[in-house]
Design a protein around this motif. Structure first.
Motif, short mmCIF file in Angstrom:
data_model
loop_
_atom_site.label_atom_id
_atom_site.label_comp_id
_atom_site.label_asym_id
_atom_site.label_seq_id
_atom_site.Cartn_x
_atom_site.Cartn_y
_atom_site.Cartn_z
N HIS A 51 12.83 43.11 -23.49
CA HIS A 51 12.64 41.66 -23.48
C HIS A 51 12.34 41.14 -22.08
O HIS A 51 11.50 40.25 -21.91
N ASN A 52 13.01 41.70 -21.08
CA ASN A 52 12.77 41.29 -19.70
C ASN A 52 11.35 41.61 -19.26
O ASN A 52 10.69 40.79 -18.61
N LEU A 53 10.88 42.81 -19.58
CA LEU A 53 9.53 43.21 -19.18
C LEU A 53 8.48 42.39 -19.91
O LEU A 53 7.49 41.95 -19.31
N LYS A 54 8.67 42.18 -21.18
CA LYS A 54 7.73 41.38 -21.97
C LYS A 54 7.65 39.95 -21.42
O LYS A 54 6.55 39.40 -21.24
N ALA A 55 8.79 39.36 -21.10
CA ALA A 55 8.82 38.00 -20.54
C ALA A 55 8.19 37.97 -19.15
O ALA A 55 7.48 37.02 -18.81
N LEU A 56 8.43 39.02 -18.37
CA LEU A 56 7.86 39.08 -17.03
C LEU A 56 6.34 39.13 -17.08
O LEU A 56 5.66 38.39 -16.36
N ILE A 57 5.78 39.97 -17.93
CA ILE A 57 4.33 40.08 -18.06
C ILE A 57 3.74 38.75 -18.51
O ILE A 57 2.75 38.27 -17.95
N SER A 58 4.36 38.12 -19.49
CA SER A 58 3.88 36.82 -19.97
C SER A 58 3.90 35.78 -18.87
O SER A 58 2.95 35.01 -18.71
N SER A 59 4.96 35.76 -18.08
CA SER A 59 5.06 34.75 -17.02
C SER A 59 4.06 35.02 -15.90
O SER A 59 3.49 34.08 -15.35
N ILE A 60 3.83 36.28 -15.57
CA ILE A 60 2.86 36.60 -14.51
C ILE A 60 1.46 36.21 -14.95
O ILE A 60 0.71 35.58 -14.20
N ILE A 61 1.07 36.56 -16.18
CA ILE A 61 -0.26 36.26 -16.68
C ILE A 61 -0.46 34.75 -16.86
O ILE A 61 -1.57 34.24 -16.75
#
Length: 148
Positions: A51-61
């Protein structure tokens, strides 16, 4: 005339962020972080780091912190492959320690959290916790390591 020129250029400036819809990631069941050097993958699913990695990628993009990027070096970057419950690929991003690459743009990680995941993945691979490339192909339909 100047206003017309500015208005016509505006859509191109924001095109990278408009092209990504974070809802595309909603059906993600697993993520495979494929190391470009070893051709092994670390699997993420169900737990906190997923969940952390998925949220991180979404926020970066989703940020405006992007710049156009040529695709010449994509093969040397790791890949993050998002997969649904049918083992079908939803989307694939190229990743280095500081950027996520998508749709011809490099999105910078201003918080440097992506580099933490790179370290975690390198450690897990060195500990033997990664899938071999043959197992990756069994877990992702029609998967082929590709340079986008």
């Amino acid at each position: 005339m100047k206003k017309l020129m500015l208005i016509s250029l505006f859509p191109f400036c924001s095109m990278a962020n408009d092209a990504f819809d974070s809802s595309k990631l909603a059906g993600t069941e697993r993520m495979f972080w494929v190391n470009s050097k070893t051709e092994k993958a670390v699997v993420y699913g169900e737990f906190e780091n997923f969940h952390n990695l998925k949220a991180l990628i979404s926020s970066i993009i989703s940020t405006d912190n992007s710049q156009p990027y040529t695709k010449e070096q994509y093969c040397s970057f790791d890949s993050l492959v998002f997969v649904d419950s049918n083992k079908s690929e939803i989307i694939q991003f190229k990743i280095d320690g500081e950027h996520v690459f998508y749709n011809g743009y490099a999105f910078a990680d201003s918080n440097s959290k992506l580099s933490d995941f790179v370290k975690i993945n390198q450690h897990r691979i060195s500990q033997g916790e990664a899938l071999h490339s043959k197992a990756i192909k069994l877990n992702i339909k029609n998967y082929a390591a590709k340079c986008l």
